[in-house]
Motif scaffolding. Structure first.
Motif, PDB file in Angstrom:
ATOM      1  N   GLN A 100      -8.096 -52.292 -12.119  1.00  5.43           N
ATOM      2  CA  GLN A 100      -6.708 -52.586 -12.400  1.00  5.43           C
ATOM      3  C   GLN A 100      -6.629 -53.088 -13.824  1.00  5.43           C
ATOM      4  N   CYS A 101      -5.748 -52.500 -14.632  1.00  2.00           N
ATOM      5  CA  CYS A 101      -5.671 -52.837 -16.045  1.00  2.00           C
ATOM      6  C   CYS A 101      -4.566 -53.851 -16.262  1.00  2.00           C
ATOM      7  N   THR A 156       1.944 -48.330 -29.549  1.00  2.00           N
ATOM      8  CA  THR A 156       2.759 -47.203 -29.088  1.00  2.00           C
ATOM      9  C   THR A 156       2.022 -46.314 -28.095  1.00  2.00           C
ATOM     10  N   ARG A 157       0.687 -46.277 -28.159  1.00  3.11           N
ATOM     11  CA  ARG A 157      -0.093 -45.389 -27.296  1.00  3.11           C
ATOM     12  C   ARG A 157      -0.543 -46.066 -26.001  1.00  3.11           C
ATOM     13  N   GLN A 158      -0.730 -47.382 -26.021  1.00  7.40           N
ATOM     14  CA  GLN A 158      -1.294 -48.098 -24.883  1.00  7.40           C
ATOM     15  C   GLN A 158      -0.206 -48.420 -23.852  1.00  7.40           C
ATOM     16  N   ILE A 188     -11.771 -51.328 -26.551  1.00 10.23           N
ATOM     17  CA  ILE A 188     -11.764 -52.686 -26.005  1.00 10.23           C
ATOM     18  C   ILE A 188     -10.809 -52.777 -24.826  1.00 10.23           C
ATOM     19  N   ALA A 189      -9.617 -52.170 -24.972  1.00  7.61           N
ATOM     20  CA  ALA A 189      -8.652 -52.175 -23.864  1.00  7.61           C
ATOM     21  C   ALA A 189      -9.229 -51.481 -22.641  1.00  7.61           C
ATOM     22  N   SER A 190      -9.952 -50.403 -22.868  1.00 12.43           N
ATOM     23  CA  SER A 190     -10.582 -49.690 -21.760  1.00 12.43           C
ATOM     24  C   SER A 190     -11.627 -50.562 -21.077  1.00 12.43           C
TER      25      SER A 190
END
Length: 609
Positions: free
Chosen positions: A22-23, A50-52, A197-199
């Motif tokens: 879960q993000c 804008t992409r995330q 990093i977000a991944s």
């Protein structure tokens, strides 16, 4: 450090039976303003935003811009347009000197202002050699673990090469990031590292169902229980949105407090589950999250203390103040507690009518652009002690005896201003968007699979009288759809009828009335004063602005002897729209406004709300 569900996963890993990804996280980017390729870094962050996927139920973003001081900041938000606008406004001139601790302190402040129970990730981006800070490791370590709300801060650092040259100190980046230091060959590659990093945040944020929490711990999808390994922490259990999976979150009590399972609250040590008479007739010392502070429990009464300048660190093992160069916390003068410094941070809370509320206090945090004031509640049974800057006064002035803040101001107010899902009351309750609910034209649309959840109203004492007002229109002909629901209070509507209900300590009561039907705006008020349940339903015009007619909802008598019957306390969020653990079908339609009042002694009729 690797991002995970904090301490509980490690403690209880052997109990895990199920996991999924879960993000969800708050991310703060610390931008070194001395980077001469700063425009590329700004562009990378703008592109990342804008992409995330950014929303209140996924990743939210904030930023600080610093050199040897904080030059600018962007509060943590899920509003993409606002984030990009503020990012554009913060394209600042290059700095010269650089201190990494400045950026990390500023990021820590942004996290604590939000105080969400989600993973906290700080990302340092630098291309410069910082000034030497001999105690950098100690500063960073303390800040990583000092977040309010039970979540530590995980730090990543990106060293960006300039003209193919490494101008930063990789050893310092490793100190800051504890193994999460990343070298980037060019600033044009920064966005890809942000996304990586977000991944990683998403893949490491494990959601679990396990014997740690079961359906027996939950009511309406939320519950609380003790942490079996640490009395200073507790576990929040909740149903995953639209699933049978149970999520558990490890949380920390405020500094100096311990968990009490019966009260389902954090209290001073003598009232906690782990108390075994340690300070009955004697003195017992225990540490604070601040290295130079401690708590003194004598004959069951807790007071705070500070170590002297000559021995500034409290050792939790020997329970003595020791000589140390690692502790930068100072709060003493001539071996006596000095309250001047703490009084700048912790202050008495005055209501708008200038009456002091003894059960609340103000926390003043940050400086300059990041300065904020939060109103905090003392633990049950305690009052704020302004001379000691803590909640150490016991059983003097009960909270129910204090004058309410503006007797008829909203305790919760949701109106979707600027198409944002925010509580506009003084409470500023966090609202979780699940589904998600879509918002357009300052109105929220629910499709039967989406909902808003306000966890603040789980296990809460609804101070009476209680009034709730909801403006909505259903677009389905289904009956008894849950417009608003907690295990103790609810409003349902559909097929030309509305019902209001409460669950009291002596049983459940409800009342209903006919109203306009599908696709027509209406406004419903629920009012309960402890003896009777009453309400009103108003038919509105096509736009939902003007009242066309008003119909009383028949009064239901709850108490025949005029004694107040309190609303039953229950573990369950306030849910707007689709339910978890409820007995009514999910709401399909639009909601324009939700208001909730507690303890309003001035207005005594539902018609007046």
């Amino acid at each position: 450090m690797k991002l995970h569900l904090s301490l509980t996963v490690a403690i209880l890993a052997s109990l895990i039976q199920y996991s999924k990804q879960q993000c969800i996280a708050d991310m703060v980017f610390m931008i070194d303003s001395s980077i001469n390729t700063v425009d590329n870094v700004y562009n990378a962050l703008d592109s990342f935003i804008t992409r995330q996927p950014i929303s209140s139920s996924e990743i939210r973003v904030g930023a600080v811009f610093f050199s040897d001081q904080v030059i600018g900041s962007i509060p943590i938000s899920d509003n993409v347009d606002n984030l990009r606008r503020q990012l554009s406004n913060n394209r600042i001139p290059l700095g010269s000197r650089l201190r990494y601790s400045v950026g990390i302190r500023a990021a820590n402040t942004l996290f604590n202002i939000e105080n969400r129970f989600v993973p906290r990730v700080a990302v340092l981006v630098t291309s410069s050699q910082a000034e030497y800070e001999s105690n950098l490791f100690d500063i960073v370590s303390q800040l990583k673990s000092s977040n309010i709300g039970g979540r530590s801060m995980t730090v990543y650092s990106l060293g960006v090469a300039r003209n193919n040259l490494q101008n930063y100190n990789l050893n310092e980046l490793n100190i800051i990031a504890t193994g999460n230091a990343i070298q980037v060959s060019s600033s044009v590659n920064v966005r890809a590292e942000f996304e990586r990093i977000a991944s990683t945040v998403c893949s490491n944020n494990v959601v679990t169902t396990a014997p740690v929490c079961s359906d027996f711990d939950l009511q309406n999808g939320v519950g609380y229980k003790a942490n079996p390994k640490d009395c200073k922490r507790f576990i929040q259990c909740e149903k995953e949105a639209f699933s049978t999976n149970i999520i558990y979150n490890d949380m920390a009590c405020n500094d100096g407090l311990f968990w009490n399972q019966e009260l389902k609250n954090c209290v001073h040590f003598p009232g906690s589950d782990c108390y075994r008479g340690e300070c009955d007739g004697t003195t017992y010392l225990y540490g604070s999250v601040k290295c130079g502070a401690y708590f003194n429990c004598t004959n069951g009464v807790v007071n705070s203390g500070c170590c002297p300048e000559s021995a500034p660190e409290f050792d939790s093992v020997t329970k003595k103040c020791i000589v140390s160069s690692n502790c930068i916390f100072q709060c003493t003068l001539n071996n006596k507690i000095s309250y001047a410094a703490c009084q700048e941070t912790f202050k008495i809370y005055r209501m708008p009518n200038d009456v002091i509320d003894p059960c609340r206090y103000e926390v003043h945090e940050g400086e300059g652009l990041t300065k904020s004031v939060k109103v905090m509640h003392c633990a049950a049974g305690t009052n704020f002690n302004p001379s000691k800057c803590d909640c150490s006064i016991r059983n003097k002035d009960p909270c129910t005896g204090s004058t309410p803040v503006n007797p008829c101001s909203e305790d919760f107010y949701l109106n979707f201003t600027d198409d944002r899902i925010l509580d506009n009351s003084v409470s500023k309750a966090w609202i979780r968007n699940e589904g998600p609910v879509s918002v357009s034209g300052e109105r929220a649309t629910f499709d039967g699979t989406t909902r808003l959840a306000v966890l603040r109203y789980s296990n809460i004492d609804f101070v009476l009288p209680l009034a709730i007002k909801v403006k909505f229109r259903e677009t389905s002909s289904q009956s008894n759809m849950a417009v608003l629901y907690t295990p103790s209070v609810y409003i349902t509507a559909g097929n030309g009828r509305v019902t209001i209900g409460v669950e009291t300590v002596i049983g459940g009561y409800n009342s209903s009335a006919a109203t306009v039907g599908t696709n027509q705006w209406k406004e419903v008020v629920l009012y309960y004063d402890g003896t009777t349940l009453s309400g009103v339903v108003r038919s509105l015009d096509f736009n939902g602005f003007n009242i066309i007619s008003s119909t009383p909802i028949p009064t239901k008598t709850v108490s025949f002897d005029d004694t107040v019957k309190k609303i039953q306390t229950a573990d369950g969020a306030l849910q707007i729209g689709s339910l978890i653990g409820g007995n009514y079908p999910a709401f399909v339609g639009d909601i324009d406004e939700v208001k909730l009042w507690k303890g309003c002694q001035v207005v005594r009729r539902p018609e007046d709300f």
